[in-house]
Design an enzyme around this catalytic site. Structure first.
Site, mmCIF file in Angstrom:
data_model
loop_
_atom_site.group_PDB
_atom_site.id
_atom_site.type_symbol
_atom_site.label_atom_id
_atom_site.label_comp_id
_atom_site.label_asym_id
_atom_site.label_seq_id
_atom_site.Cartn_x
_atom_site.Cartn_y
_atom_site.Cartn_z
ATOM 1 N N ASP A 47 27.414 26.428 54.621
ATOM 2 C CA ASP A 47 28.458 25.431 54.153
ATOM 3 C C ASP A 47 28.325 24.770 53.135
ATOM 4 O O ASP A 47 29.591 25.122 52.446
ATOM 5 C CB ASP A 47 29.685 24.799 55.322
ATOM 6 N N SER A 89 26.426 14.361 56.950
ATOM 7 C CA SER A 89 24.775 14.764 56.351
ATOM 8 C C SER A 89 25.250 15.603 54.934
ATOM 9 O O SER A 89 24.800 15.167 53.647
ATOM 10 C CB SER A 89 23.899 16.208 57.002
ATOM 11 N N ARG A 100 19.653 15.948 57.581
ATOM 12 C CA ARG A 100 19.691 14.804 58.319
ATOM 13 C C ARG A 100 20.687 15.408 59.671
ATOM 14 O O ARG A 100 20.693 16.944 59.569
ATOM 15 C CB ARG A 100 21.208 14.289 57.432
#
Length: 325
Positions: free
Chosen positions: A264, A303, A297
């Site tokens: 994404d 993140s 992360r």
């Protein structure tokens, strides 16, 4: 880049609650493992892409569908805090907000199951009635966690308006070939590319070679006529367009923690880079840095990097107008 830049991105996609279970290894069939650690957070490819794009400097409008529940209230609060225009989001009384169940193992690989809920109620008519959201944008991002008719209508509207249309064909599913007439660039992974081409499973003998992945990306471009950036995990990506296929090297992460959301963030970053004038290969290089940041992360939204957290070489500072019109 110290000039005033204004770019608008419309995202037509999904929002959902992400319930993430971290475990040392995935359970086998019929097996129970008891070392899980649960976290609950924002998810959905469309919302993730909207946040990723916004943090890189774009003005973002989101079209999705949610329930009338606590998860939806949390979503609207997220979008308000991030500065995302959610005024066109549908609220569906008879369905729950989409929920995704995610299992992440010690190798940072993930398995995901989704209950679409309210997303199944997003129709092509809903998209048409909100066409100004798309037509006023510089770029449009569409994913496949929404009904295919709604996704198809969105890219059709974007194409007709001369908007850069970026298609993230995820999760993997068959799509009508005519949708590609309205798409400028797409960002599949291996399984999604194979689904579009009607191929099943992996290459014989394990993971495909780099040349096989390049051939797959080029075949996808030839079949669809769309510029392709095929993401290939730790091996980087393959750009395939009218100039052929080229490997774009990965940006190595400092640490590999969780791959959820990497695709994404990559799609959002690629879109911003293309709007800013990068060619496809350079855009893929810039997106690779964002993806590498994300996998280092835990959880998706925490993140996603702000532009200031990335290298000045690939992501120079920009001045941005923050007003909507």
């Amino acid at each position: 880049m110290n000039k005033e830049v204004r770019m608008r991105v419309a995202v037509v996609g999904s929002y959902g609650v992400g319930e993430t279970m971290r475990t040392k290894r995935f359970p086998g069939p019929g097996e129970t493992v008891t070392d899980g650690i649960l976290s609950v957070g924002h998810g959905g490819k469309g919302s993730n892409q909207a946040v990723a794009t916004r943090r890189l400097g774009a003005e973002v409008s989101l079209l999705t569908a949610v329930g009338q529940d606590a998860a939806a209230a949390a979503a609207f609060d997220l979008w308000r805090r991030e500065g995302i225009d959610s005024s066109q989001v549908l609220e569906i009384e008879e369905a729950n907000t989409m929920t995704g169940m995610i299992i992440v193992d010690d190798e940072a690989e993930n398995r995901i199951v989704i209950a679409p809920g309210a997303l199944d109620h997003l129709t092509a008519a809903d998209v048409r009635s909100r066409s100004e959201l798309i037509e006023s944008a510089d770029a449009l991002i569409v994913c496949l966690e929404i009904p295919i008719d709604a996704a198809s209508e969105a890219v059709r509207i974007g194409h007709a308006a001369g908007v850069l249309t970026v298609f993230n064909p995820a999760p993997a599913r068959p799509v009508p070939h005519e949708i590609f007439d309205f798409i400028d660039a797409m960002t599949p992974n291996l399984s999604e590319a194979r689904a579009i081409l009607g191929k099943d499973g992996s290459e014989p003998g394990g993971d495909p070679t780099s040349s096989a992945v390049s051939e797959l990306a080029l075949a996808l471009h030839v079949r669809t006529g769309v510029d392709v950036v095929l993401t290939n995990g730790a091996d980087g990506s393959i750009v395939a367009d009218s100039q052929g296929a080229r490997v774009v090297a990965p940006h190595p992460p400092v640490e590999l923690v969780d791959t959820t959301g990497a695709g994404d963030s990559f799609t959002g970053a690629l879109t911003v880079a293309l709007v800013e004038g990068s060619d496809l290969e350079t855009a893929a290089e810039r997106a690779a840095e964002v993806g590498a940041f994300v996998v280092g992360r835990h959880e998706v939204v925490p993140s996603l990097p702000h532009r200031s957290e990335l290298s000045d070489l690939l992501w120079p500072t920009m001045s941005r107008s923050s007003s909507h019109s």
